[in-house]
Design a protein around this motif. Structure first.
Motif, PDB file in Angstrom:
ATOM      1  N   THR A  50       0.810  -1.219   0.000  1.00  0.00           N
ATOM      2  CA  THR A  50       0.000   0.000   0.000  1.00  0.00           C
ATOM      3  C   THR A  50       0.848   1.276   0.000  1.00  0.00           C
ATOM      4  N   CYS A  51       2.102   1.152  -0.389  1.00  0.00           N
ATOM      5  CA  CYS A  51       2.994   2.320  -0.385  1.00  0.00           C
ATOM      6  C   CYS A  51       2.554   3.373  -1.395  1.00  0.00           C
ATOM      7  N   PRO A  60       5.396   2.134   3.873  1.00  0.00           N
ATOM      8  CA  PRO A  60       4.063   2.744   3.734  1.00  0.00           C
ATOM      9  C   PRO A  60       3.931   3.907   4.718  1.00  0.00           C
TER      10      PRO A  60
END
Lengths: 52, 485
Positions: B177-178, B285
């Motif tokens: 989800t970076c 993230p």
């Protein structure tokens, strides 16, 4: 060293490669000076067009 | 006299502080609270990370600038907001904990009339086991100090290549989800350039490991360009560069854990893989910094002000619609916090209503999708916009209409260096307008006259020019405000 098992590297063999002429174009100081000016003008136009 | 408190002195917070100082003069008190004593031009950390720049080139102390501008500077981190005041006073307040060497740990409550939350991201290296330079097995370029360590490690690897040892270098995203794929893209090509300059490129395998489902996504769903009479995509354009430079790309990857010398990751098809490495720069993230919110009686109202991610909820649509129903209109315009007309969140600190890239999960249900970028140019614009709103509210009254700067109306330039040299350098220079695609106005989501991508030496000159211009601006030197955000 090969991966075991192999990792899923994207197949880029169909991506276009630049010709030698294109590579010279990307480094040509005269062309790039013009590109530099155009890019800056585009940023300024974008700043002026932005609704803020 | 009004009290304006700004939490954070990154691009958005610092921009807001400088504009407020210009607009309000010294009749009102502007206070910046930041845990760091220095300002860092983060985009140039890439060059520190390969040894082309030193820390002093990208960092300068904030206190002298603020002293000159009549801005109070408190080196501290905010831990809680009390938007309705406390038992002692109805005036809103922020709880802070000092972080300077002299006052470390000292707690203080400061009152405000207007508050800007520009706290930026918390770097969540802990989200992936073994990630990060402090407690993990990877390097980072998120801070100047991280970048120095990355450069040192990179040059150790280059020395091994010189000694005849084949090395594998992995650059990319440390979690599914970076955000900030552009930074990893930039770093991988600077690493490639560094290896070429050292004459050891043939001794190194360079792998770009990313959560993007296709190259050129950059967390903005990719771009469409007009090129010599054809519409082409950022994917094709980016893939061309990867092929030309011989950089391998692994797409749609979520890093699960990093052991010394091995990175383990899952891909969108649900398969699990391991890659042996000698050098790994993987970005973490982000989440919001830990900030609580309390009512006057001490009731915890954090969930009213903040999304679960820790980012502040502003004037956006957080209803959680399906992807097909998302629209540009969902994005915030004024950055005013929900339920409060004297709090704003700008830059990374505001909660985006949804991703810009299509959300994807792996076959095992693991989210693997880039989060929306909201750094750089948009951050600065948001900071200035909120400064203008506050200045109007103070000078014209509380009913003054808020200024607007939706990411669905503003453009951005992204210049990704691909080699730092004034004569032989290169960069991928992109402009997009707007940042958040608006399919109701443009068939491709963006204005094709303004959305462009070019590769070449001029891009490097632009990147170098922006480095000097923005540091000049951030120092508040004469005419600083004439330089656009």
């Amino acid at each position: 060293m090969p991966d075991n098992p192999p990792i899923p590297v994207a197949d880029l063999s169909r991506a276009p490669l630049p010709t030698e002429a294109m590579q010279r174009y990307r480094r040509n100081p005269v062309v790039q000076t013009w590109k530099f000016a155009v890019f800056n003008a585009r940023i300024m136009r974008m700043v002026l067009k932005g609704k803020h | 006299m009004s009290d304006v408190v700004i939490l954070g002195a990154g691009i958005s917070g610092h921009t807001a502080a400088l504009h407020l100082s210009r607009l309000l003069g010294r009749q009102h008190r502007i206070t910046v609270v930041s845990p760091n004593s220095n300002w860092n031009w983060i985009p140039s950390n890439i060059w520190v990370g390969v040894g082309k720049m030193s820390k002093k080139d990208v960092v300068f102390p904030l206190a002298p600038i603020y002293r000159r501008k009549g801005i109070e500077f408190v080196q501290a981190k905010a831990v809680a907001i009390r938007p309705h005041g406390d038992a002692d006073s109805e005036r809103p307040a922020v709880d802070i904990v000092h972080t300077s060497a002299a006052g470390a740990g000292r707690e203080q409550r400061i009152r405000y009339d207007y508050l800007i939350n520009a706290t930026g991201p918390q770097l969540r290296f802990g989200a992936t086991e073994g990630l990060g330079p402090e407690h993990g097995n990877t390097v980072s370029v998120c801070t100047a100090d991280h970048a120095i360590a990355a450069s040192e490690r990179l040059h150790e690897v280059i020395d091994k290549c010189r000694a005849g040892e084949h090395q594998t270098l992995v650059v990319g995203m440390g979690h599914g989800t970076c955000t900030c794929e552009g930074a990893a893209f930039e770093y991988v090509f600077n690493v490639d350039n560094e290896l070429r300059e050292a004459g050891v490129r043939d001794m190194a395998r360079v792998v770009y490991l990313t959560n993007e489902s296709e190259l050129g996504d950059f967390g903005v769903g990719g771009m469409t360009f007009n090129d010599k009479g054809f519409q082409t995509t950022s994917e094709l354009w980016t893939a061309s560069l990867f092929r030309e430079r011989g950089v391998e790309a692994v797409l749609g990857a979520h890093v699960e854990r990093v052991e010394p010398g091995t990175v383990h990751f899952e891909t969108l098809d649900g398969e699990h893989h391991s890659l042996a490495y000698d050098f790994a720069m993987l970005l973490p993230p982000f989440s919001g910094v830990p900030l609580a919110a309390y009512d006057r009686d001490g009731t915890d109202i954090t969930s009213g002000l903040f999304a679960p991610s820790g980012f502040m909820k502003v004037d956006a649509d957080y209803s959680g619609k399906p992807y097909e129903q998302w629209s540009a209109a969902d994005w915030p315009k004024t950055y005013q916090a929900q339920g409060f007309d004297n709090i704003w969140a700008v830059g990374i600190a505001f909660a985006p209503p949804h991703q810009i890239s299509r959300p994807r999960t792996s076959a095992n249900g693991t989210p693997i999708t880039p989060s929306p970028p909201r750094t750089g140019m948009p951050s600065g614009v948001m900071g200035k916009t909120v400064a203008l709103t506050i200045a109007d509210r103070i000078s014209k009254g509380p009913m003054a209409v808020a200024h607007q700067a939706s990411m669905a109306d503003m453009g951005a330039a992204c210049v990704a260096s691909a080699g730092a040299n004034l004569r032989t350098g290169s960069a991928a220079a992109m402009t997009m307008m707007p940042v958040v695609p608006d399919y109701s106005r443009y068939p491709t989501g963006r204005d094709l006259r303004e959305t462009r991508g070019e590769l070449g030496l001029s891009g490097h000159w632009v990147k170098l020019m922006l480095h000097h211009l923005f540091i000049y601006k951030a120092k508040g030197l004469p005419g600083w405000h004439l330089i656009p955000e």
